[in-house]
Motif scaffolding. Structure first.
Motif, PDB file in Angstrom:
ATOM      1  N   GLU A 154     -74.432 -23.834  94.517  1.00  0.00           N
ATOM      2  CA  GLU A 154     -75.326 -23.802  95.952  1.00  0.00           C
ATOM      3  C   GLU A 154     -75.413 -22.282  96.696  1.00  0.00           C
ATOM      4  OE1 GLU A 154     -74.058 -26.908  98.346  1.00  0.00           O
ATOM      5  OE2 GLU A 154     -74.581 -28.302  97.233  1.00  0.00           O
ATOM      6  N   ARG A 155     -75.154 -21.908  96.500  1.00  0.00           N
ATOM      7  CA  ARG A 155     -74.056 -19.801  97.507  1.00  0.00           C
ATOM      8  C   ARG A 155     -74.460 -19.024  96.215  1.00  0.00           C
ATOM      9  NH1 ARG A 155     -72.733 -23.795  99.656  1.00  0.00           N
ATOM     10  NH2 ARG A 155     -72.607 -24.133 102.391  1.00  0.00           N
ATOM     11  N   GLY A 156     -75.014 -19.453  95.383  1.00  0.00           N
ATOM     12  CA  GLY A 156     -75.266 -18.850  94.085  1.00  0.00           C
ATOM     13  C   GLY A 156     -74.063 -17.989  92.870  1.00  0.00           C
ATOM     14  N   TYR A 157     -73.211 -18.548  93.180  1.00  0.00           N
ATOM     15  CA  TYR A 157     -72.188 -18.246  91.629  1.00  0.00           C
ATOM     16  C   TYR A 157     -71.934 -19.163  90.774  1.00  0.00           C
ATOM     17  CZ  TYR A 157     -68.551 -16.161  95.762  1.00  0.00           C
ATOM     18  OH  TYR A 157     -68.485 -16.090  96.478  1.00  0.00           O
ATOM     19  N   SER A 158     -71.698 -18.836  89.719  1.00  0.00           N
ATOM     20  CA  SER A 158     -71.528 -19.511  88.323  1.00  0.00           C
ATOM     21  C   SER A 158     -70.402 -20.068  88.272  1.00  0.00           C
ATOM     22  CB  SER A 158     -72.057 -17.800  87.168  1.00  0.00           C
ATOM     23  OG  SER A 158     -71.759 -18.747  86.369  1.00  0.00           O
ATOM     24  N   VAL A 159     -70.164 -20.752  87.842  1.00  0.00           N
ATOM     25  CA  VAL A 159     -68.462 -21.322  88.130  1.00  0.00           C
ATOM     26  C   VAL A 159     -68.710 -22.090  86.677  1.00  0.00           C
ATOM     27  CG1 VAL A 159     -67.059 -22.141  89.094  1.00  0.00           C
ATOM     28  CG2 VAL A 159     -68.969 -21.694  90.478  1.00  0.00           C
ATOM     29  N   ASP A 160     -66.911 -22.205  86.102  1.00  0.00           N
ATOM     30  CA  ASP A 160     -66.262 -22.480  85.372  1.00  0.00           C
ATOM     31  C   ASP A 160     -64.853 -23.601  85.308  1.00  0.00           C
ATOM     32  OD1 ASP A 160     -66.448 -23.821  82.255  1.00  0.00           O
ATOM     33  OD2 ASP A 160     -65.683 -22.232  81.825  1.00  0.00           O
ATOM     34  N   THR A 161     -64.742 -24.722  85.400  1.00  0.00           N
ATOM     35  CA  THR A 161     -63.285 -25.147  85.643  1.00  0.00           C
ATOM     36  C   THR A 161     -62.688 -26.545  84.432  1.00  0.00           C
ATOM     37  OG1 THR A 161     -64.468 -26.736  86.569  1.00  0.00           O
ATOM     38  CG2 THR A 161     -64.167 -25.417  87.653  1.00  0.00           C
ATOM     39  N   ASP A 162     -62.099 -25.723  84.495  1.00  0.00           N
ATOM     40  CA  ASP A 162     -60.892 -26.785  83.273  1.00  0.00           C
ATOM     41  C   ASP A 162     -59.705 -26.395  83.341  1.00  0.00           C
ATOM     42  OD1 ASP A 162     -61.052 -28.560  81.646  1.00  0.00           O
ATOM     43  OD2 ASP A 162     -62.288 -27.542  79.776  1.00  0.00           O
ATOM     44  N   VAL A 163     -59.279 -27.829  82.403  1.00  0.00           N
ATOM     45  CA  VAL A 163     -57.408 -27.273  82.339  1.00  0.00           C
ATOM     46  C   VAL A 163     -57.170 -26.429  81.112  1.00  0.00           C
ATOM     47  CG1 VAL A 163     -55.309 -28.857  82.467  1.00  0.00           C
ATOM     48  CG2 VAL A 163     -56.846 -29.327  84.113  1.00  0.00           C
ATOM     49  N   LEU A 164     -56.098 -25.464  81.903  1.00  0.00           N
ATOM     50  CA  LEU A 164     -55.807 -24.792  80.484  1.00  0.00           C
ATOM     51  C   LEU A 164     -54.373 -25.280  80.082  1.00  0.00           C
ATOM     52  CD1 LEU A 164     -57.380 -21.374  81.553  1.00  0.00           C
ATOM     53  CD2 LEU A 164     -58.545 -23.727  80.293  1.00  0.00           C
ATOM     54  N   ARG A 165     -53.981 -25.284  78.949  1.00  0.00           N
ATOM     55  CA  ARG A 165     -52.286 -25.269  78.379  1.00  0.00           C
ATOM     56  C   ARG A 165     -51.649 -23.649  78.478  1.00  0.00           C
ATOM     57  NH1 ARG A 165     -52.550 -29.601  74.864  1.00  0.00           N
ATOM     58  NH2 ARG A 165     -50.820 -28.598  73.562  1.00  0.00           N
ATOM     59  N   THR A 166     -50.322 -23.015  79.121  1.00  0.00           N
ATOM     60  CA  THR A 166     -50.559 -21.799  78.990  1.00  0.00           C
ATOM     61  C   THR A 166     -49.729 -21.642  77.977  1.00  0.00           C
ATOM     62  OG1 THR A 166     -48.024 -23.213  79.500  1.00  0.00           O
ATOM     63  CG2 THR A 166     -49.605 -22.404  81.628  1.00  0.00           C
ATOM     64  N   GLU A 167     -49.197 -22.518  76.877  1.00  0.00           N
ATOM     65  CA  GLU A 167     -48.969 -22.252  75.663  1.00  0.00           C
ATOM     66  C   GLU A 167     -49.928 -21.511  74.936  1.00  0.00           C
ATOM     67  OE1 GLU A 167     -49.729 -25.944  74.337  1.00  0.00           O
ATOM     68  OE2 GLU A 167     -49.216 -24.961  75.704  1.00  0.00           O
ATOM     69  N   GLU A 168     -51.603 -21.849  75.093  1.00  0.00           N
ATOM     70  CA  GLU A 168     -52.496 -21.280  73.978  1.00  0.00           C
ATOM     71  C   GLU A 168     -52.667 -19.828  74.544  1.00  0.00           C
ATOM     72  OE1 GLU A 168     -55.873 -23.982  72.395  1.00  0.00           O
ATOM     73  OE2 GLU A 168     -54.869 -25.184  74.707  1.00  0.00           O
ATOM     74  N   TYR A 169     -51.981 -19.455  76.012  1.00  0.00           N
ATOM     75  CA  TYR A 169     -52.435 -17.581  76.351  1.00  0.00           C
ATOM     76  C   TYR A 169     -51.053 -16.750  76.163  1.00  0.00           C
ATOM     77  CZ  TYR A 169     -56.455 -20.158  77.530  1.00  0.00           C
ATOM     78  OH  TYR A 169     -57.970 -21.027  77.598  1.00  0.00           O
ATOM     79  N   GLY A 170     -49.998 -17.095  75.284  1.00  0.00           N
ATOM     80  CA  GLY A 170     -48.634 -16.214  74.605  1.00  0.00           C
ATOM     81  C   GLY A 170     -47.697 -16.283  75.932  1.00  0.00           C
ATOM     82  N   VAL A 171     -47.823 -17.497  76.711  1.00  0.00           N
ATOM     83  CA  VAL A 171     -46.950 -18.234  77.421  1.00  0.00           C
ATOM     84  C   VAL A 171     -45.477 -19.129  76.308  1.00  0.00           C
ATOM     85  CG1 VAL A 171     -46.132 -18.956  79.332  1.00  0.00           C
ATOM     86  CG2 VAL A 171     -48.456 -17.882  79.768  1.00  0.00           C
ATOM     87  N   PRO A 172     -44.766 -18.389  76.860  1.00  0.00           N
ATOM     88  CA  PRO A 172     -43.787 -19.747  75.746  1.00  0.00           C
ATOM     89  C   PRO A 172     -42.915 -20.487  77.153  1.00  0.00           C
ATOM     90  CG  PRO A 172     -42.711 -17.639  76.651  1.00  0.00           C
ATOM     91  CD  PRO A 172     -43.676 -17.868  77.468  1.00  0.00           C
ATOM     92  N   GLN A 173     -44.304 -21.643  76.914  1.00  0.00           N
ATOM     93  CA  GLN A 173     -43.478 -23.038  77.752  1.00  0.00           C
ATOM     94  C   GLN A 173     -44.738 -22.975  77.760  1.00  0.00           C
ATOM     95  OE1 GLN A 173     -43.577 -23.771  82.687  1.00  0.00           O
ATOM     96  NE2 GLN A 173     -43.476 -21.445  82.102  1.00  0.00           N
ATOM     97  N   THR A 174     -44.706 -24.558  77.563  1.00  0.00           N
ATOM     98  CA  THR A 174     -46.144 -25.908  77.470  1.00  0.00           C
ATOM     99  C   THR A 174     -45.693 -25.897  79.041  1.00  0.00           C
ATOM    100  OG1 THR A 174     -44.434 -27.796  77.266  1.00  0.00           O
ATOM    101  CG2 THR A 174     -46.022 -26.686  75.370  1.00  0.00           C
ATOM    102  N   ARG A 175     -47.495 -26.062  79.389  1.00  0.00           N
ATOM    103  CA  ARG A 175     -47.588 -26.128  81.013  1.00  0.00           C
ATOM    104  C   ARG A 175     -49.225 -26.116  81.006  1.00  0.00           C
ATOM    105  NH1 ARG A 175     -43.839 -24.412  85.438  1.00  0.00           N
ATOM    106  NH2 ARG A 175     -45.178 -23.923  87.316  1.00  0.00           N
TER     107      ARG A 175
END
Length: 334
Positions: free
Chosen positions: A150-171
């Motif tokens: 409503e204030r002019g922003y573009s927004v994206d939200t979701d739940v991310l899995r850390t191991e899918e970004y190279g973190v050696p941990q499921t979180r």
């Protein structure tokens, strides 16, 4: 501007991207680590500060305390979720909710609304907003999204899995990215998701998840026997082999037993430095104060924060490899 900055998970990522960061943190121990690491920002209660105290900030970030929303916590936040969502709408309509927030069963629940206060009170809108919390807070971020749009922003939200970004941990973390200019889009995964009992797929378009073996300096195979999910039966405890990502790193990581693969012998348990590496903090990060395990467990993994900030700022994504976590160049202040 990093609200609830903790020991510096997001700040390490931001500094690695060449950004200047101010972080607010009230906890004595986390603040001691911040001082040792040379991270800037005051100690205190976020509620006592205002956007005009930091007029040069163009990026707002925050990871409010999760204790009342996490499954392992009190549950007060989850029980009050409908009330919190109503507060979001009231704040968007310029209604003062401070007195009502004080009536919540646990005052920490209301802290999840502080980033919205900052976003709405800023005289000059922030260019970018980045927020993270446990998955149960995603409905709050979605409510934020409606207000910010409503204030002019573009927004994206979701739940991310850390191991899918190279973190050696499921979180799993609920993430919000908002951009005042341009299209907000969460980062695309860079690594394969972890599935219990399955090996990495060599034909997958992404490389394998990063495992504990490639992260830690231990030379002998091991299995981690979790302290969680026992139901009173040790045989039901979760297990992760060294060629898998770690389970979620929490403040009780030292309770997890590290065993030989046949579980006939107990090995040294994870040190603070090892726990930090599993969170992708630099190898020489100067953990200070007390409750270090809790500091580590509460932090956002810097590598996940880096990927989210890159996406939020529209930065080019670097080539992906199985380089070790804790990869950030970091000059420790002396």
């Amino acid at each position: 501007m990093d609200l609830f900055a903790g020991p510096g998970g997001l700040d390490v990522a931001a500094k690695g991207l060449g950004l200047t960061v101010n972080g607010i943190e009230w906890d004595d121990n986390a603040y001691a680590t911040r001082l040792a690491a040379g991270l800037e920002g005051p100690q205190g209660d976020v509620r006592k500060f205002h956007p005009e105290d930091f007029p040069d900030a163009t990026i707002l970030a925050g990871g409010p305390p999760c204790q009342t929303f996490t499954v392992a916590g009190t549950g007060a936040g989850r029980r009050a979720l409908d009330t919190v969502l109503k507060f979001v709408r009231r704040m968007a309509d310029d209604d003062d909710v401070a007195a009502d927030l004080a009536e919540l069963d646990d005052e920490r629940t209301g802290l999840v609304l502080e980033p919205l206060r900052w976003a709405l009170d800023a005289k000059k809108p922030y260019d970018v907003i980045v927020l993270e919390q446990v998955p149960s807070v995603l409905p709050v971020w979605n409510a934020y999204a409606e207000v910010l749009k409503e204030r002019g922003y573009s927004v994206d939200t979701d739940v991310l899995r850390t191991e899918e970004y190279g973190v050696p941990q499921t979180r799993r973390r609920a993430i919000l990215i908002a951009r005042l200019n341009g299209v907000a889009k969460l980062p695309a995964p860079t690594h394969q998701p972890y599935r219990k009992g399955r090996r990495p797929d060599p034909a997958h378009r992404h490389p394998s998840w990063v495992d504990m073996r490639d992260t830690l300096d231990r030379k002998e195979p091991f299995v981690v026997v979790s302290n969680y999910g026992t139901g009173g039966d040790p045989k039901e405890r979760g297990r992760r082999n060294w060629d898998e990502p770690s389970a979620t790193v929490t403040g009780k990581i030292s309770r997890n037993r590290v065993m030989t693969p046949d579980e006939s012998k107990e090995l040294p348990r994870f040190t603070h430095a090892e726990a930090g590496l599993l969170q992708t903090f630099p190898r020489d990060y100067p953990w200070s104060g007390k409750d270090i395990a809790q500091q580590i467990g509460n932090a956002i993994p810097p590598l996940l924060a880096k990927r989210v900030l890159e996406a939020a700022l529209g930065l080019a994504k670097p080539p992906v490899s199985k380089a070790e976590p804790g990869m950030f160049d970091f000059a420790v202040a002396r």
